[in-house]
Structure formats: structure tokens, C-alpha cells
Enzyme design. Structure first.
Site, PDB file in Angstrom:
ATOM      1  CD  GLN A 195      -7.152 -22.790   5.387  1.00 39.46           C
ATOM      2  OE1 GLN A 195      -6.922 -23.995   5.393  1.00 39.46           O
ATOM      3  NE2 GLN A 195      -6.188 -21.900   5.254  1.00 39.46           N
TER       4      GLN A 195
ATOM      5  CG  ASP B 280      -3.091 -28.834   7.909  1.00 37.90           C
ATOM      6  OD1 ASP B 280      -2.824 -28.721   6.698  1.00 37.90           O
ATOM      7  OD2 ASP B 280      -4.011 -28.196   8.461  1.00 37.90           O
TER       8      ASP B 280
ATOM      9  CG  HIS C 209      24.582 -26.563 -33.948  1.00 39.34           C
ATOM     10  ND1 HIS C 209      25.137 -25.332 -33.722  1.00 39.34           N
ATOM     11  CD2 HIS C 209      23.918 -26.895 -32.802  1.00 39.34           C
ATOM     12  CE1 HIS C 209      24.810 -24.934 -32.489  1.00 39.34           C
ATOM     13  NE2 HIS C 209      24.079 -25.868 -31.917  1.00 39.34           N
TER      14      HIS C 209
ATOM     15  CD  GLU D 297      -2.547 -24.185   1.172  1.00 37.18           C
ATOM     16  OE1 GLU D 297      -3.327 -23.300   1.609  1.00 37.18           O
ATOM     17  OE2 GLU D 297      -1.471 -24.464   1.726  1.00 37.18           O
ATOM     18  CG  HIS D 298      -5.728 -27.186   2.273  1.00 34.22           C
ATOM     19  ND1 HIS D 298      -5.321 -25.929   2.672  1.00 34.22           N
ATOM     20  CD2 HIS D 298      -4.731 -28.035   2.617  1.00 34.22           C
ATOM     21  CE1 HIS D 298      -4.124 -26.016   3.230  1.00 34.22           C
ATOM     22  NE2 HIS D 298      -3.733 -27.276   3.213  1.00 34.22           N
TER      23      HIS D 298
ATOM     24  CG  HIS E 253      -3.680 -21.653   8.889  1.00 37.76           C
ATOM     25  ND1 HIS E 253      -2.481 -22.039   9.416  1.00 37.76           N
ATOM     26  CD2 HIS E 253      -4.249 -22.785   8.400  1.00 37.76           C
ATOM     27  CE1 HIS E 253      -2.330 -23.349   9.256  1.00 37.76           C
ATOM     28  NE2 HIS E 253      -3.381 -23.826   8.652  1.00 37.76           N
TER      29      HIS E 253
END
Lengths: 426, 426
Positions: A255, A356, A415, A322-323, A258
């Protein structure tokens, strides 16, 4: 990594905070480039590609020959790996959009919903240091499966005016309609407005740096939809004493490499695990080419000792990662408690890099706490739903008077009249 | 209404254009109010409610007594009508979020996805001339069915500091958690930031004027999701010679009375139908309390003669209407050709007001061409998906080498190492 020992619950929200991103306000720059594209079309794209990518292109579209050549430029082993990933992603994304069973809500009132693919979609694949062909798979496969008619891919060229062959190969096997050599704000502008070469699309997908992110955000003001609000990638690991600290360290580093803005949280019920993971990170990081990036990311990341796994899950739900890696004994026991997360990896062998690339789940996931209110990309991201209703005489008799009453109570007499005039005619 | 006789296809896009909305740039005003709320919490809300709604409140939250009293203030016939609508909406929104069948993408690699309700949602119900209790039903029913834990409703009070009892009754029977007397930008700000009284939410739903719309748009910069980008309501009618021009006129007027910015397009294959509808509009409009509003809306609306129904459908797909009425012979024949639309009404008896109130479909729909890339509100708008993966030894052996190759090709060596280190350990 900073370490916290049993921080009180009142402190959790503070510890959960992502590092502030000093995002420049790019609105002015984005709007200027968009206006230039609107006025000068392809010429503006050639100009910005020369300015930012340092290459003078003659043609924006990747030719058939270039696409065909990619098959010979990618090694057979890598092609096989990409094809394996493709098969798994297809298997996972195979949702059956069966026509919704018709519901007769009142006798004579039939309602249902049907799915339609978004006709034109744009996929943005960043350039830079790494050729993200895996993201081509994650976006083009569900787009094709959903039935999108035009799948337009934009990615910046290198200084020789070329696109990495792995990206072209991935685009070819997934059925991308057209590929263009254009990146950055100008790519998003072209997909939003359309030019002589590049078709205007209805929804734009894909990751990018702060310029691309800002352009996608502003594209929404021009009627385009986007996949997700983007932010730096992140990982939360929950590790008990059954966790393998060597594996956990490797996941944390995957991680961290990145970007310097990646964010990692390690939660454990055991201080020895935390200490062992820290030591192991120090060892493993030495061998990494992207060591400097990983070190920066680790500086702003946290390791936290908590009382028990349920506390760890509560913390994780507050952070909304996220993960999420669950390196604990009997993972299944905790699944129903997980409320806010993008993608979850269960047990010591389920590493994030599997998701991934090749487990089959999508790697385009909500970051920055958006797992509280957004889903990751799926086949559904490429479709929309239309509702239908068909009312016969019986149906109108059954629900007409209720509509008349409600419309009148909302002071909407036309209506009401649309029903009254029909009821009189029955 | 302007009439076009067989306009050439090149002109369609021009005719499709919605009237320009002169939306003031409200960013500065919205950010100022949001900042005030962040600093002064409830006090800021009291202040703005006095300023904009002309009432000095003592308490923002609607009391239990006020909610209970609503049952006695709404007529029994209206209550029955609301309950009928509720039943139909529940029947239609009953989607089964079955746990996604586990897919074994490669042997030993199990992936699946699960739904989770968004924990905290905010519903905005506008005040003004009409008490939109029908929108309470359309938002609170699916929120409750999805399992949202906190459903917070904000709606502006009248000058007596009261909320219309029909709104309170609808909120009560649908299980809204808390109701607050606050409207406009300040309501969206409170739901976005939270105050002493009003909880911060993760997603905000509901219609509103240009102030509310601007505030919802800006709320997204604060991490909140929204239901849909909002625009004026719109209707496209396709009528052949089997259409009842009296009904079509009534439907057009029911759309026109929404607001001066409502937009209507009538497509027909028969000039007599167009002429008859025009005449009928002139007759029916006389009786309407909102005649002036409807007249303004009609001024900017179009009636268009086209060759055949398939051309009409093509035109409609280009326009992408929020509401589409298909008043033609054998409607079912054309359904699969309808690509871009929010909600479709089939045949002479399926009037738009049925969908607005009681057929069971949701009336929160994409406007302004967003039917190309957005769905209307459904149960799914209140949930998000989490993906899960569980990989065992066999699984890692099966996909590990492919991951290593792809990670290396993307220059992500720590990603590769997370697999390598595990494969060595097997």
C-alpha cells in the site's frame, strides 16, 4: 508509523483522520483548458500534449497497426497473466440484469424496471511511471459486459508518442472501441465536450493525479457523470495473534509504495504483533525500488493497539477504508459487523494485491471515507435503470381517487385533473 | 408551444435543448452559511430561519406531540390515500438484496459482494406553496426498507413555526427518525456538518429550489453524497392517432403547472393530434389555479411532427426525458428501443400523476438529460456494496504467479512481494 496504545474512543475520530491533501484550486485552469478545447477542438489537444507530454503528435487516435503490434510486444507470460485476470474479472462481474419481475402494485397497475447500458463511456488510464493496464481490465471488462456501445479510452503518450503495449493489449482484448493519446485535464475535457477526433461521452471512469481528479469533478458541471470522487489509496489491517507479521508487513508496504499520500492503519489486539510488523517493515523496505515513496507514506500512518477484534471492527467502520485486510482467526465471524469498507480480504493468504490484479473483484474503490456512502465500480456503474408503468381501467379505478386526493392536498390541480378527466371517460 | 413540422435530423439537437437556467453562482453564499453553521451550530440555524422563514423558533426538532397530533389533523380520506400509495411504493421497491452468490473465480479464490445500508441519510422536503408529503413517501420508504439507521428529515417551517401535518403524518408512518424545522441552504449545511440538534449524515436526498440545489452540489465537497443532480421537471409525450388528445393535454398541463421552468415536448406522427392537443390545452388551462405558471412553461415547450414512431423514440432518446408518456398503439413493441428515460408511462390511461403519487414507482428521477447517465432513486440509492475475497493455498498457487507478473510489469514491486513472500511460505 505512529503507535497508539488503547486510545480512548473519544480519540478515535482524530486518529482516523486522513492526512490533509493540499489540493490547489484548479478550477480556473480546468475551465480555461475546457474552453480552449471547445473553441479549438483537436488543435487544443495537440497543443497541450506538446506542452505537458513533450511530444508533437500527428494523430490522436492509436492506429489499428499500433494496436495489433501490441500483441507481439507483450511477452507471452504477461499476456497469459492478463488473460487469467480477465477471466476472473469476467466471472465476478457476471451479474444477471434480468428484467425486473413485473409487480402488480394494485390490481391493474403493473410496474417494472429495466436496465440499459450507458451508451458512451470514457475510460481514463494515467501514464507516468507505471503503465496501469490492470485498470484497463477493471473498467473495460464491465463496460463491455454491460453493453456500452462506445468505450473510449484516453491515456497520455510517452515522449516518443507511444502508448505502453500492455495497455494497448488489455484494451484490445476487452473490446475498447477507440484509444486516444491524450492525458491530463485535456483528456477529461475532450471526453466531456467532444472534438473532431474524440467522441463526447456520458460517464467518465478512472484514476488520475490531482489535475485529472479536478477535471473530472468539474466535468460534472457539464452534464457528465463520474465513477467516484477520487483520493489517495488506503489500507486498514486488523491483525490478531494468528496473523503472520511478515505478510502483514508486505501488505502494508504494497500500500505504501502507491504514493507518498497513501494512508495505512494497522489495528491489533496484540502489541507483539505490532512490534514484529514494524521490525519486518524495516527489513522488507530496504529491497524496494520505491522505498522513498513508501517511507513517506509510512510516516503519516498509524499502528493502534485495541482491546478486542470487535473494537477493531468498530474503528474500521469509523475509518471506512478502501481496502480492509482481516488477518484474524475465524474471519467469517466478523463479516456481518463490517459496515463501511470498499473491498475486504479475509485471512492470511488474501493479500490486497490479489484484489488489485486477479481475484476478480474490482480495484476501483471508494477512498477517503467514501466507503460510507459509495460502492466501488461494478457492472452496475455502467448501466442505468428505467421504470415502467402500465395502468388499465381497473388500475385507474383503484388508484385514481387516491391520486386525486393527494394532488389536491399538494395544490397541484392539473395533476388531479389528469386523473379526473380519465376517470370520467371510463 | 412552438410547432416544428418534420424537422431534419441535424436540427434535433437544437430543438432538444432545455431552456437555459440562469443559475446565479451561489458558491460564496453557500460556503458562508456552511462556515457559520460550523462555528455557531444551532444558533446559526435559528438565525437563518428567522431571516428566511420569518419565524423565531425555540426548538428545531419537531416534538413527539406535534408528530402524534398530525394524525388528527389529516383527513381520514387523505390518510387512506397516503396509505394506499405507501403500500404500492413498498411493493415496487421490494428488491431482494440477496447476498451475492459466492463465485469461485479460480479454484481456491472465492469472491462475493454484500449490501450494507448507508447508515445515516438526510431527506430534504421543500416548503413553499405545496406540502410535498408525496416526496416524503418516495424517499423515506426505500430508506427504511434498505435498513438505514438514521433517517433525518429537514423541511422549512411556516411563519407560525409549524410543519404541514400531511408531511408529519407521512414521516411518522414511514419511520423517519427525526424531523427538523429547517429549510434552504442552512438545512443542507446542517445535514452536511452536523449541529447540536441535527446529526451529520452521509447522503442527502430530495428536491429543492436553486439554493438547495447549489447547497447539495457544494455539500459534495464536504464528503457527503447526493441522490441526483437536480433540474426542472420535464415530460416528453409520444402520441399517434390512437392517442386521446384530451388526456394528452391534461398530462402536458400537469407537467406545466410544476414551475415556469418546466419543459415539455410533444411528438406526434399526426398533425391533427398536435392541433387537437393545442386546442384542448387552451380550454383546460382556464380552470387551473396555477394557470400563469403553466402558461410560462408552455411558451418554451415544443410540439414536433415526425415521420413515424421509431423516429419519435430516437428523438426521445436524444432528449432523455425525466418522464416519457407513450400514448401509441401497441406500446410494448417500442419498449426495447427506449434507451434514455427516467420513468415511462404506457398507454392512454397511464398518466404521469400516477407515477408522481401512487403507482409505486419512484418519482425522484433524472432531469436535464441526466437520464443518459443516471437512474432515478430506488432502494439501491440507500445501500452500498462491499466486495469480499477469501483465498486459500490452492487459490494463491493458481493466481499468485499472474499477480507477480502483472505487478512487476506495472513496476509495483511491493505488490509483487506480498505474493512472493506468501508463495515461498506455502
Amino acid at each position: 508509523m505512529k503507535t497508539f496504545i488503547n486510545p480512548p474512543k473519544e480519540k478515535w475520530e482524530e486518529i482516523c483522520k486522513r492526512p490533509e491533501i493540499s489540493s490547489k484550486n484548479l478550477t480556473k485552469q480546468v475551465n480555461a483548458i475546457f474552453n480552449d478545447i471547445r473553441n479549438n477542438n483537436d488543435n487544443a489537444l495537440f497543443k497541450y500534449t506538446l506542452e505537458f507530454d513533450k511530444v508533437k503528435l500527428k494523430k490522436l487516435e492509436v492506429s489499428k497497426e499500433e494496436i495489433e503490434a501490441s500483441s507481439f510486444l507483450v511477452s507471452d507470460t504477461l499476456k497469459d497473466a492478463i488473460l487469467l485476470a480477465k477471466r476472473n474479472i469476467e466471472k465476478f462481474h457476471q451479474e444477471k440484469f434480468v428484467q425486473k419481475n413485473m409487480v402488480e402494485t394494485s390490481k391493474g397497475v403493473r410496474c417494472w424496471q429495466e436496465y440499459r447500458a450507458i451508451e458512451k463511456v470514457g475510460l481514463y488510464i494515467p501514464g507516468g511511471s507505471a503503465p496501469l493496464f490492470s485498470t484497463v481490465l477493471m473498467l473495460a471488462i464491465p463496460a463491455k459486459m454491460a453493453g456500452c456501445k462506445e468505450i473510449i479510452l484516453c491515456t497520455p503518450p510517452n515522449k516518443e508518442g507511444e502508448i505502453n503495449p500492455a495497455i494497448l493489449f488489455a484494451a484490445k482484448i476487452t473490446g475498447v472501441s477507440k484509444i486516444f493519446k491524450v492525458g491530463g485535464i485535456q483528456a477529461i475535457g475532450a471526453l466531456t465536450l467532444g472534438t473532431e477526433s474524440i467522441p463526447k461521452v456520458y460517464k467518465i471512469f478512472g484514476p488520475g493525479n490531482q489535475y485529472v481528479t479536478a477535471a473530472k469533478q468539474i466535468a460534472q458541471n457539464y452534464g457528465v457523470a463520474i465513477d467516484l470522487p477520487a483520493g489517495p489509496s488506503e489500507l486498514l489491517v486488523i491483525a490478531d495473534n494468528t496473523a503472520n507479521s511478515v505478510f502483514v508487513a508486505a501488505d502494508i508496504l504494497s500500500q505504501a509504495e502507491h504514493g507518498t499520500d497513501s494512508h495505512i492503519i494497522l489495528l491489533s489486539t496484540n502489541i507483539n504483533i505490532i512490534n514484529r510488523v514494524m521490525n519486518e517493515i524495516k527489513i522488507q523496505i530496504k529491497a524496494l525500488p520505491r522505498k522513498n515513496i513508501a517511507e513517506k507514506a509510512l510516516e503519516q500512518s498509524n499502528a493502534i493497539l485495541l482491546e478486542n477484534i470487535n473494537e477493531c471492527i468498530s474503528f474500521s467502520n469509523m475509518y471506512a477504508p478502501e481496502h480492509l485486510i482481516l488477518a484474524v482467526y475465524n474471519t467469517r465471524k466478523y463479516i456481518s459487523n463490517i459496515i463501511n469498507a470498499g473491498s475486504v480480504f479475509l485471512g492470511n493468504l488474501s493479500c490486497e494485491s490479489a484484489g488489485d490484479y486477479a481475484s476478480g473483484t474490482n480495484h476501483t474503490l471508494p477512498t477517503n471515507g467514501y466507503a460510507r456512502n459509495y460502492s466501488g465500480v461494478s457492472l452496475e456503474s455502467f448501466v442505468k435503470k428505467i421504470t415502467f408503468q402500465e395502468i388499465n381501467k381497473t388500475g385507474l379505478k383503484n388508484i385514481g381517487p387516491a391520486i386525486e386526493l393527494m394532488a389536491e392536498a399538494e395544490s397541484l390541480y392539473a395533476h388531479k385533473n389528469a386523473v379526473t378527466i380519465r376517470l370520467k371517460n371510463l
